[in-house]
Design a protein around this motif. Structure first.
Motif, PDB file in Angstrom:
ATOM      1  N   THR A  58      -4.163   8.849   0.993  1.00 23.26           N
ATOM      2  CA  THR A  58      -4.609   8.534   2.354  1.00 23.26           C
ATOM      3  C   THR A  58      -5.519   7.313   2.358  1.00 23.26           C
ATOM      4  O   THR A  58      -5.434   6.460   3.249  1.00 23.26           O
ATOM      5  CB  THR A  58      -5.330   9.739   2.981  1.00 23.26           C
ATOM      6  OG1 THR A  58      -4.405  10.834   3.067  1.00 23.26           O
ATOM      7  CG2 THR A  58      -5.834   9.418   4.376  1.00 23.26           C
ATOM      8  N   MET A  59      -6.380   7.208   1.359  1.00 24.09           N
ATOM      9  CA  MET A  59      -7.248   6.033   1.267  1.00 24.09           C
ATOM     10  C   MET A  59      -6.422   4.754   1.082  1.00 24.09           C
ATOM     11  O   MET A  59      -6.727   3.710   1.669  1.00 24.09           O
ATOM     12  CB  MET A  59      -8.227   6.183   0.098  1.00 24.09           C
ATOM     13  CG  MET A  59      -9.216   7.332   0.220  1.00 24.09           C
ATOM     14  SD  MET A  59     -10.389   7.157   1.602  1.00 24.09           S
ATOM     15  CE  MET A  59      -9.633   8.255   2.807  1.00 24.09           C
ATOM     16  N   LEU A  60      -5.368   4.835   0.277  1.00 21.84           N
ATOM     17  CA  LEU A  60      -4.500   3.664   0.086  1.00 21.84           C
ATOM     18  C   LEU A  60      -3.793   3.300   1.384  1.00 21.84           C
ATOM     19  O   LEU A  60      -3.690   2.124   1.748  1.00 21.84           O
ATOM     20  CB  LEU A  60      -3.466   3.946  -1.006  1.00 21.84           C
ATOM     21  CG  LEU A  60      -3.975   4.103  -2.438  1.00 21.84           C
ATOM     22  CD1 LEU A  60      -2.809   4.341  -3.389  1.00 21.84           C
ATOM     23  CD2 LEU A  60      -4.762   2.875  -2.884  1.00 21.84           C
ATOM     24  N   LEU A  70     -10.130  -1.921   4.915  1.00 17.22           N
ATOM     25  CA  LEU A  70      -9.867  -2.304   3.531  1.00 17.22           C
ATOM     26  C   LEU A  70     -11.120  -2.226   2.659  1.00 17.22           C
ATOM     27  O   LEU A  70     -11.103  -1.644   1.569  1.00 17.22           O
ATOM     28  CB  LEU A  70      -9.270  -3.710   3.485  1.00 17.22           C
ATOM     29  CG  LEU A  70      -8.917  -4.251   2.093  1.00 17.22           C
ATOM     30  CD1 LEU A  70      -7.894  -3.354   1.409  1.00 17.22           C
ATOM     31  CD2 LEU A  70      -8.382  -5.674   2.199  1.00 17.22           C
ATOM     32  N   GLU A  71     -12.219  -2.790   3.125  1.00 20.17           N
ATOM     33  CA  GLU A  71     -13.454  -2.804   2.332  1.00 20.17           C
ATOM     34  C   GLU A  71     -13.983  -1.393   2.091  1.00 20.17           C
ATOM     35  O   GLU A  71     -14.497  -1.084   1.020  1.00 20.17           O
ATOM     36  CB  GLU A  71     -14.526  -3.639   3.039  1.00 20.17           C
ATOM     37  CG  GLU A  71     -14.253  -5.132   3.052  1.00 20.17           C
ATOM     38  CD  GLU A  71     -14.382  -5.751   1.664  1.00 20.17           C
ATOM     39  OE1 GLU A  71     -15.241  -5.300   0.891  1.00 20.17           O
ATOM     40  OE2 GLU A  71     -13.614  -6.681   1.362  1.00 20.17           O
ATOM     41  N   ALA A  72     -13.852  -0.545   3.099  1.00 24.68           N
ATOM     42  CA  ALA A  72     -14.413   0.807   2.999  1.00 24.68           C
ATOM     43  C   ALA A  72     -13.543   1.744   2.172  1.00 24.68           C
ATOM     44  O   ALA A  72     -14.036   2.731   1.621  1.00 24.68           O
ATOM     45  CB  ALA A  72     -14.603   1.391   4.399  1.00 24.68           C
ATOM     46  N   PHE A 132       0.807  -1.212   0.000  1.00 29.32           N
ATOM     47  CA  PHE A 132       0.000   0.000   0.000  1.00 29.32           C
ATOM     48  C   PHE A 132       0.848   1.273   0.000  1.00 29.32           C
ATOM     49  O   PHE A 132       0.481   2.271  -0.602  1.00 29.32           O
ATOM     50  CB  PHE A 132      -0.933   0.016   1.216  1.00 29.32           C
ATOM     51  CG  PHE A 132      -1.902  -1.127   1.246  1.00 29.32           C
ATOM     52  CD1 PHE A 132      -3.054  -1.092   0.479  1.00 29.32           C
ATOM     53  CD2 PHE A 132      -1.650  -2.248   2.027  1.00 29.32           C
ATOM     54  CE1 PHE A 132      -3.951  -2.148   0.497  1.00 29.32           C
ATOM     55  CE2 PHE A 132      -2.540  -3.308   2.051  1.00 29.32           C
ATOM     56  CZ  PHE A 132      -3.692  -3.265   1.283  1.00 29.32           C
ATOM     57  N   TYR A 133       1.967   1.247   0.704  1.00 31.29           N
ATOM     58  CA  TYR A 133       2.784   2.453   0.818  1.00 31.29           C
ATOM     59  C   TYR A 133       4.203   2.087   1.239  1.00 31.29           C
ATOM     60  O   TYR A 133       4.480   0.961   1.677  1.00 31.29           O
ATOM     61  CB  TYR A 133       2.184   3.426   1.843  1.00 31.29           C
ATOM     62  CG  TYR A 133       2.122   2.872   3.251  1.00 31.29           C
ATOM     63  CD1 TYR A 133       3.220   2.957   4.115  1.00 31.29           C
ATOM     64  CD2 TYR A 133       0.973   2.242   3.726  1.00 31.29           C
ATOM     65  CE1 TYR A 133       3.174   2.436   5.392  1.00 31.29           C
ATOM     66  CE2 TYR A 133       0.918   1.709   5.005  1.00 31.29           C
ATOM     67  CZ  TYR A 133       2.019   1.814   5.830  1.00 31.29           C
ATOM     68  OH  TYR A 133       1.984   1.284   7.099  1.00 31.29           O
ATOM     69  N   THR A 134       5.098   3.051   1.099  1.00 35.62           N
ATOM     70  CA  THR A 134       6.456   2.944   1.628  1.00 35.62           C
ATOM     71  C   THR A 134       6.630   4.061   2.648  1.00 35.62           C
ATOM     72  O   THR A 134       6.266   5.209   2.388  1.00 35.62           O
ATOM     73  CB  THR A 134       7.507   3.099   0.517  1.00 35.62           C
ATOM     74  OG1 THR A 134       7.246   2.136  -0.502  1.00 35.62           O
ATOM     75  CG2 THR A 134       8.907   2.876   1.064  1.00 35.62           C
ATOM     76  N   ARG A 166      -8.349   0.244  -6.404  1.00 36.87           N
ATOM     77  CA  ARG A 166      -8.373   1.700  -6.487  1.00 36.87           C
ATOM     78  C   ARG A 166      -9.030   2.289  -5.240  1.00 36.87           C
ATOM     79  O   ARG A 166      -9.898   1.676  -4.630  1.00 36.87           O
ATOM     80  CB  ARG A 166      -9.135   2.160  -7.738  1.00 36.87           C
ATOM     81  CG  ARG A 166      -8.402   1.832  -9.043  1.00 36.87           C
ATOM     82  CD  ARG A 166      -7.131   2.659  -9.156  1.00 36.87           C
ATOM     83  NE  ARG A 166      -6.399   2.429 -10.393  1.00 36.87           N
ATOM     84  CZ  ARG A 166      -5.348   1.631 -10.504  1.00 36.87           C
ATOM     85  NH1 ARG A 166      -4.937   0.945  -9.449  1.00 36.87           N
ATOM     86  NH2 ARG A 166      -4.710   1.503 -11.647  1.00 36.87           N
ATOM     87  N   ALA A 167      -8.607   3.510  -4.882  1.00 35.33           N
ATOM     88  CA  ALA A 167      -9.136   4.161  -3.688  1.00 35.33           C
ATOM     89  C   ALA A 167     -10.597   4.538  -3.880  1.00 35.33           C
ATOM     90  O   ALA A 167     -11.015   4.958  -4.958  1.00 35.33           O
ATOM     91  CB  ALA A 167      -8.314   5.402  -3.370  1.00 35.33           C
TER      92      ALA A 167
END
Length: 750
Positions: free
Chosen positions: A654-656, A665-667, A270-272, A674-675
């Protein structure tokens, strides 16, 4: 001429911590030999191998390690300062006096030359040989070397067609076949290349990259410093109390700082996250694939990192020490005590023909237009009173904010800002209210929020301030809360109150539904008047009236739906109604006992808002962009500027980031990855040489407000309120586009 901040071959100041990430690492290898690359790929399973033919000149030496070291550094420079694995091969034949050694590739590249070695030059001589391969990689600070050595002999004739190079004449000890006669599998089980690359794998070296040093300040900038004027033990300790400096950094009276720890990189799908300490409660610099598209990266996808050098840090730390002395002194605390005791004059509630004309009405009920907050200005007037902007900036910009005396400036609850311990500490020491964020990594995780607040309070406690000053700083640190599932929200609020001692809450929402009022009512009913409640951004006056009702009595109302730098509230045609709502509140005496807060879209035009009756201006990136309180290292934007990411509270990045939490995750994410429900856009906070510390920007904005008070002939916020009660002239003005254009170049040239 300004200097180029990014030198052609910059200094290396630090590096990313050497830990292999969970994803398959990319390994660049300095070779154009496809056969060699295939062999490396077979041995280094789990790596993505990319070959590059860099065509480098090599030093002339029979010392294979010396050749490899020089080659690794040259390859790193030629590869845009990106780590790349180099190989150096040596073949030492006893019958030829150890030759050709490191010149093996040149000496044995031609078939006819190899035939002569086998059939002529070694005839009746010792055919024993040592095959040596040396791999090296320079990471910007150190050359790492791995070696494989294999004993064998040279065949009497060239044999076999598999392999490459001199495989057709080398027979490993204990074998009868040359490498070229073996299968790939058998060769790989014996070869010196396998020996060396297995050592490489075991070293678990991260294929990361160096961190470059931002060009240091001009000599004149350092010569202008007067550290002897900042001789105060607490100010010195505050200046150095930054996470980015590390625990080994010693306090120095000249504010020099030359201790550098590696930066930790944590990565998932999702992110670094880049952070100085992996267990830090601070947010860190978070990158998503969305952000990377706007950043300069190495060829392997890693973002280019730059960091403040010792002298640039020195300027920033001196700014911090001066900031401490300006806010933590007897005179300021006496003023705060007086405001705490007697309060401040109520706003005058008078109507403004300028504002009503700008809103397209002469009656608040018939509004047809809208104006941005930054379009509200004021008229300068003459005065028989002697006033000083410097004195006003130092002591006149305090107000009754909520239940306590505080600065007229505060910091909102955007994750990239209030998610850093040192931002919380610096704001609190400067008497600025600040709210820790409730989204990003903190979403549905009150423990992170609690840890962050407690870490900030510990840093303040370590300054050993007098108890009253310490408590005054503590009460400036608040927490943003939501109004989704009310039972869950109250559970988190209780934890923040009990485990972090939070008594300042902001209900952060743009919704106009009843849950905003209900969560405020429940907070007040359960925690009582000991806590301060700020709500907003407020939808309209009707909602505001419910929130100041007797059973709730919020302490502050926040207005600002739209207009911030990363806000997209107007994308769907929604009007930016902040001015309309603030005006309707400040002209109504029922709101005289509640703090009115403006957030977003203010720009530098703060004066008109204070004349209008606003008590507090909340900002986010304007006070902290590109400063050492966030951290002292930066990414490089494709434009060339240095930056920190700025993710809005509901932006796609932010969503990611929030999707990494299984509960969300679901929301937050579609099944296509995709976000969901995106509002706001990602942006960047750019580094400016003039700032260094957020102390610079806070001081800059204090002078904007001080200019307003001086222009109206008053010395502080209380005198401003008294003046507005007696002066009946129309002071507010609408700033035209042309007027704003004329003023901005001057403001931007600081």
């Amino acid at each position: 001429m300004p200097r180029n901040l990014y030198q052609t071959i910059p200094n290396i100041i630090s590096h990313v911590e050497n830990k292999i990430s969970s994803s398959s690492p990319v390994l660049e290898v300095a070779t154009g030999n496809k056969n060699k690359l295939k062999e490396i790929e077979r041995i280094l399973t789990g790596y993505i191998i990319i070959g590059k033919d860099l065509k480098m000149d090599e030093i002339q030496s029979l010392d294979s390690k010396k050749v490899a070291e020089a080659k690794a550094i040259a390859a790193w420079e030629k590869n845009n300062f990106n780590p790349i694995l180099i190989e150096d091969v040596s073949l030492e034949m006893r019958g030829l006096g150890g030759r050709p050694g490191t010149y093996a590739n040149d000496f044995c590249s031609e078939t006819e030359m190899r035939r002569l070695i086998c059939e002529v030059w070694l005839k009746d001589k010792d055919r024993s040989a040592t095959a040596r391969i040396t791999y090296a990689l320079y990471d910007g600070t150190e050359v790492h070397i791995w070696e494989g050595v294999l004993a064998g002999k040279i065949s009497e004739t060239l044999r076999g067609s598999n392999g490459f190079g001199w495989d057709d004449m080398f027979i490993p000890d204990g074998e009868k076949q040359t490498f070229a006669e073996m299968t790939d599998k058998k060769k790989d089980s014996l070869s010196m290349r396998t020996m060396a690359l297995e050592k490489f794998k075991k070293s678990k070296l991260d294929l990361t990259y160096p961190i470059f040093e931002i060009a240091e300040p001009y000599a004149q900038e350092l010569e202008r410093m007067r550290p002897e004027k900042l001789k105060d033990a607490k100010a010195l300790k505050f200046a150095y109390s930054l996470e980015c400096l590390g625990e080994k950094q010693k306090l120095q009276k000249n504010f020099y700082s030359d201790s550098y720890d590696p930066i930790v990189k944590q990565e998932n799908k999702f992110y670094t996250r880049f952070i100085k300490k992996g267990d830090s409660s601070s947010l860190g610099l978070l990158l998503t694939d969305i952000d990377r598209k706007s950043l300069k990266t190495f060829r392997n996808g890693n973002p280019v990192l730059w960091q403040m050098g010792p002298e640039r840090r020195q300027l920033a730390l001196a700014q911090r020490a001066e900031y401490f002395l300006e806010h933590q002194n007897t005179k300021v605390h006496k003023i705060l005590d007086e405001i705490d005791e007697r309060g401040i004059e109520h706003r005058n509630n008078r109507r403004s023909n300028t504002v009503e004309t700008a809103l397209g009405t002469t009656s608040v009920g018939d509004i047809t237009e809208t104006k941005a907050l930054k379009e509200i200005g004021y008229k300068k007037i003459s005065s028989d009173k002697i006033v000083s902007r410097s004195a006003i900036s130092s002591t006149g910009l305090y107000n009754k904010i909520g239940k306590h005396a505080r600065s007229i400036y505060g910091i909102g609850s955007m994750p990239p800002i209030s998610g850093w311990r040192d931002i919380l500490v610096t704001a609190a020491i400067g008497h600025m209210p600040i709210f820790t964020h409730r989204n990003s990594l903190n979403a549905v995780d009150p423990k992170r929020q609690i840890d962050l607040i407690n870490d900030a309070k510990k840093a303040i406690k370590d300054l050993k301030l007098p108890l009253k000053q310490q408590e005054r700083a503590f009460r400036n640190i608040g927490a943003a809360v939501g109004c989704g599932n009310l039972d869950e929200e109250m559970k988190q609020i209780r934890q923040l109150y009990k485990k972090a001692g939070v008594k300042l809450f902001r209900i952060y929402t743009i919704n106009g539904d009843p849950r905003v009022v209900e969560i405020a009512r429940r907070i007040r009913a359960e925690l009582g008047d000991v806590v301060e409640i700020f709500a907003g951004q407020i939808a309209d006056k009707e909602q505001a009236l419910e929130l100041i009702a007797g059973d709730i009595k919020v302490d502050g109302l926040v207005f600002g739906h739209g207009g911030g730098m990363q806000c997209t509230s107007a994308t769907n045609g929604m009007a930016l109604t902040t001015l309309e709502e603030i005006y309707s509140i400040t002209t109504d005496p029922r709101f005289n006992n509640v703090t009115i807060v403006a957030e977003g879209g203010v720009g530098r035009s703060v004066g008109g808002l204070f004349v209008l009756g606003v008590d507090l201006i909340l900002s986010n990136q304007k006070f902290v962009r590109g400063t050492i309180e966030l951290t002292d290292f930066f990414f490089q934007h494709k434009s060339g500027k240095l930056c920190h990411p700025y993710h809005g509270s509901a932006s796609a990045p932010t969503m990611l980031i929030e999707s990494s939490n299984e509960k969300l995750l679901e929301a937050r994410m579609t099944y296509a990855g995709r976000a969901k429900k995106v509002e706001g856009k990602p942006g960047y906070m750019f580094f400016s040489e003039k700032a260094g510390s957020m102390a610079f920007y806070v001081d800059e904005f204090k002078h904007y407000a001080a200019r307003t008070l001086a222009d109206l002939g008053v010395n502080n916020m209380n005198e401003l309120r008294e003046f507005l009660k007696t002066n009946k002239s129309e002071l507010l003005r609408i700033i035209s586009t042309e007027a704003a254009y004329t003023g901005n170049p001057h403001a931007d040239s600081n």
